[in-house]
Design an enzyme around this catalytic site. Sequence first.
Site, short mmCIF file in Angstrom:
data_model
loop_
_atom_site.label_atom_id
_atom_site.label_comp_id
_atom_site.label_asym_id
_atom_site.label_seq_id
_atom_site.Cartn_x
_atom_site.Cartn_y
_atom_site.Cartn_z
N ASP A 1 4.17 0.42 8.40
CA ASP A 1 3.85 -0.09 6.89
C ASP A 1 4.20 1.15 5.80
O ASP A 1 5.06 1.04 4.97
CB ASP A 1 2.44 -0.43 6.58
CG ASP A 1 2.23 -1.74 6.16
OD1 ASP A 1 3.24 -2.59 6.33
OD2 ASP A 1 1.34 -1.74 5.24
N ARG B 1 8.13 1.98 18.10
CA ARG B 1 8.20 1.44 19.69
C ARG B 1 8.98 0.00 19.43
O ARG B 1 9.59 -0.46 20.50
CB ARG B 1 6.59 0.85 19.85
CG ARG B 1 5.90 2.24 20.84
CD ARG B 1 4.55 1.84 21.30
NE ARG B 1 3.71 1.76 19.89
CZ ARG B 1 2.46 2.04 19.88
NH1 ARG B 1 1.88 2.89 20.78
NH2 ARG B 1 1.80 1.98 18.80
N LYS C 1 -3.22 11.96 6.12
CA LYS C 1 -4.46 11.79 6.70
C LYS C 1 -4.65 10.28 7.27
O LYS C 1 -3.59 9.61 7.13
CB LYS C 1 -5.51 11.50 5.40
CG LYS C 1 -5.21 10.36 4.55
CD LYS C 1 -6.17 10.70 3.28
CE LYS C 1 -5.98 9.86 2.30
NZ LYS C 1 -6.40 8.20 2.24
N GLY D 1 1.10 15.53 -5.41
CA GLY D 1 2.12 15.28 -5.89
C GLY D 1 2.32 14.58 -7.47
O GLY D 1 3.25 14.40 -7.71
N GLU E 1 -9.73 1.41 -8.54
CA GLU E 1 -8.59 0.54 -8.43
C GLU E 1 -9.30 -0.95 -8.58
O GLU E 1 -10.45 -1.48 -8.33
CB GLU E 1 -8.38 0.56 -6.88
CG GLU E 1 -7.26 1.45 -6.63
CD GLU E 1 -7.11 1.85 -5.05
OE1 GLU E 1 -5.68 2.61 -4.93
OE2 GLU E 1 -7.63 1.07 -4.21
N HIS F 1 -8.26 13.23 -2.10
CA HIS F 1 -7.86 13.24 -3.42
C HIS F 1 -8.95 13.88 -4.41
O HIS F 1 -8.50 14.89 -5.24
CB HIS F 1 -7.60 11.98 -3.97
CG HIS F 1 -6.65 11.28 -2.94
ND1 HIS F 1 -5.77 11.84 -1.98
CD2 HIS F 1 -6.54 9.86 -2.52
CE1 HIS F 1 -5.10 11.03 -1.20
NE2 HIS F 1 -5.62 9.79 -1.47
N ARG G 1 -5.53 12.57 -17.92
CA ARG G 1 -5.28 11.20 -17.31
C ARG G 1 -4.02 11.18 -16.37
O ARG G 1 -3.03 11.33 -16.64
CB ARG G 1 -4.80 10.20 -18.66
CG ARG G 1 -4.37 8.78 -18.12
CD ARG G 1 -5.37 7.78 -18.84
NE ARG G 1 -4.77 6.49 -18.54
CZ ARG G 1 -5.74 5.47 -18.60
NH1 ARG G 1 -6.84 5.69 -18.94
NH2 ARG G 1 -5.27 4.24 -18.23
N GLN H 1 -3.37 8.71 -14.21
CA GLN H 1 -2.54 7.68 -13.98
C GLN H 1 -3.63 6.29 -14.66
O GLN H 1 -4.97 6.50 -14.40
CB GLN H 1 -2.12 7.12 -12.55
CG GLN H 1 -3.13 6.91 -11.47
CD GLN H 1 -2.49 6.93 -10.25
OE1 GLN H 1 -1.84 7.52 -9.84
NE2 GLN H 1 -3.34 6.13 -9.41
N ARG I 1 -17.88 -2.57 -13.32
CA ARG I 1 -17.83 -1.47 -13.49
C ARG I 1 -18.23 -0.60 -12.35
O ARG I 1 -18.43 0.51 -12.09
CB ARG I 1 -18.42 -0.86 -14.79
CG ARG I 1 -17.56 -1.16 -16.12
CD ARG I 1 -18.16 -0.50 -17.17
NE ARG I 1 -18.23 1.03 -17.26
CZ ARG I 1 -19.11 1.72 -17.15
NH1 ARG I 1 -20.55 1.30 -17.17
NH2 ARG I 1 -19.14 3.01 -17.13
C1 BG6 Z 1 -4.66 6.39 -0.39
C2 BG6 Z 1 -5.76 5.43 -0.10
O1 BG6 Z 1 -4.78 7.69 0.17
O2 BG6 Z 1 -4.38 6.40 -1.72
C3 BG6 Z 1 -5.53 4.31 -0.86
O3 BG6 Z 1 -5.82 5.31 1.52
C4 BG6 Z 1 -5.63 4.21 -2.26
O4 BG6 Z 1 -6.83 3.45 -0.52
C5 BG6 Z 1 -4.28 4.99 -2.54
O5 BG6 Z 1 -5.28 2.81 -2.61
C6 BG6 Z 1 -4.12 5.25 -3.96
O6 BG6 Z 1 -2.88 5.81 -4.38
P1 BG6 Z 1 -2.35 5.77 -5.71
O7 BG6 Z 1 -1.16 6.87 -5.76
O8 BG6 Z 1 -1.99 4.41 -5.55
O9 BG6 Z 1 -3.55 6.05 -6.80
#
Ligand code: BG6
Length: 526
Positions: free
Chosen positions: A55, A85, A184, A217, A252, A276, A406, A408, A500
Amino acid sequence: MATKNLSNGNSNNHEEETALEHIIKSLETPTMKCEGTHFDSQVPHTFVIFGASGDLAKKKIYPTLWWLFRDNLLPKPTKFCGYARSKLSVAELRAKCHQYMKVQPHEQAKYEEFWQLNSYQAGSYDQRADFVAFRDHLDRLDCSCSCNRLFYLALPPSVFEQVTVNIKEICLSQSGWNRVIIEKPFGRDDVSSKKLSDHLASLFLEEQLYRIDHYLGKEMVQNLMTIRFANKILNSTWNRENIASVVITFKEPFGTQGRGGYFDEFGIIRDVMQNHLLQILSLVAMEKPCSCQPDDIRDEKVKVLKSIAPLTLDDMVLGQYVGNPEGKGEAREGYLDDPTVSKDSNTPTYAVGALHINNERWEGVPFILRCGKALNERKAEVRIQYRDVPGDIFEGNSKRNELVIRVQPGEALYFKMMTKSPGITFDIEETELDLTYEHRYKDSYLPDAYERLILDVFCGSQMHFVRTDELREAWRIFTPVLHEIERSKVKPIPYVFGSRGPKEADLMKAENNFKYYGSYKWHGKK
Ligand code: BG6
């Protein structure tokens, strides 16, 4: 931005050179250059993707390589070699990746060229003979006397050790440099992470290891150093005398989306907070490094992490989402309705934790890390809330200043401040100084985090990668509370999908010197 016009795919040689030269130069300036490394634009490179049929490879790695190739940012020649594989042809691999590659009609010829440079080999992860055959394949590709190799491990942790041993013993380039990129999870706690770090250290030098935390990044995360250390006005207020609290948020609007099996083993603290959000914290809180050399920066990040006491349950609120009967589609399902999650799982999908930094700059300033899935919006930001103005003359109508970075969606930096309401009045109101990128840098192309990071690996810059000691400190801070949650089977507070999060989290923020007024709405991003 240098990369503004790179994505049209039909640039002539002169434009190609200019773009490439510019990027290389910026990555090689004294500010970013990693000692002893440089961008070998003349030497052949091979980019190896282990787990090529998975993936991560199809959604992120192949698309990133294609965008870098399309924009002429890679050394020439660079070849791409997949290994996994499953038995696949390059055509089948291409078909799997295609929907994520975002190919424009005018880029078709270049896209064909990209896939011409690809090969794929099926093999096991534990049989020496398969790696020997793969090495022979790699050697046949580099028909020149020197070649650099990059190994990307898009693999589950269970095969990590075997594959790295086989890379080391069999697959390394004997004539150029070798770099290993890993993702990770870097273990589940301090002990398992140390085991992995020791294993990697027994095979590779720290300079060869690139641990990706893709938040490093992102444009605004990379901007933190400049915001802080190139602005006198901010730098002089960046301390406990002026700042009341700092909130670092990740939200999210979707749930585990079929990744429940993976997620349930880790939970939101390991998935987002420990890496993060803590990385962002360290860039917000560290002292000024003595230069922009990667190790000077990472030394400061480690120093500030060392001043943080381990997180405790008293300083946390945990949540787990439940379905919303009035919601649509995925929102109707709670976390425990996911068939890959055990019915009595206490894995948090939401967490808030307040960290305390015991040093002269930050004592008494809570750093509140907040993250969750299945919430009301998508957002990542840093919110620095300043203290109340002492000696109030505005009858309590003045509200605290906030600097919001901010991350994103919609990169921006805005400063919430008070102003006199315009017109025949002496009232005061909240307003903002607003640097919204969409307005100020209309034509800029902001590359995806993976594009920047993979390019950094080609250039040998470790500035935006996690060093072993940073990782050790991160686990020191989070392991006790993670074990406590597991041992005492702490029950997270249920919250409804799309809300929230638990109300208790707002209370906790208030207890940690964060004032929420609810009177202001930023209009930068719809
Ligand atoms: C990943 C997490 O490291 O970061 C995910 O494993 C998460 O659960 C993702 O959805 C979020 O990344 P981004 O760049 O979409 O904010």
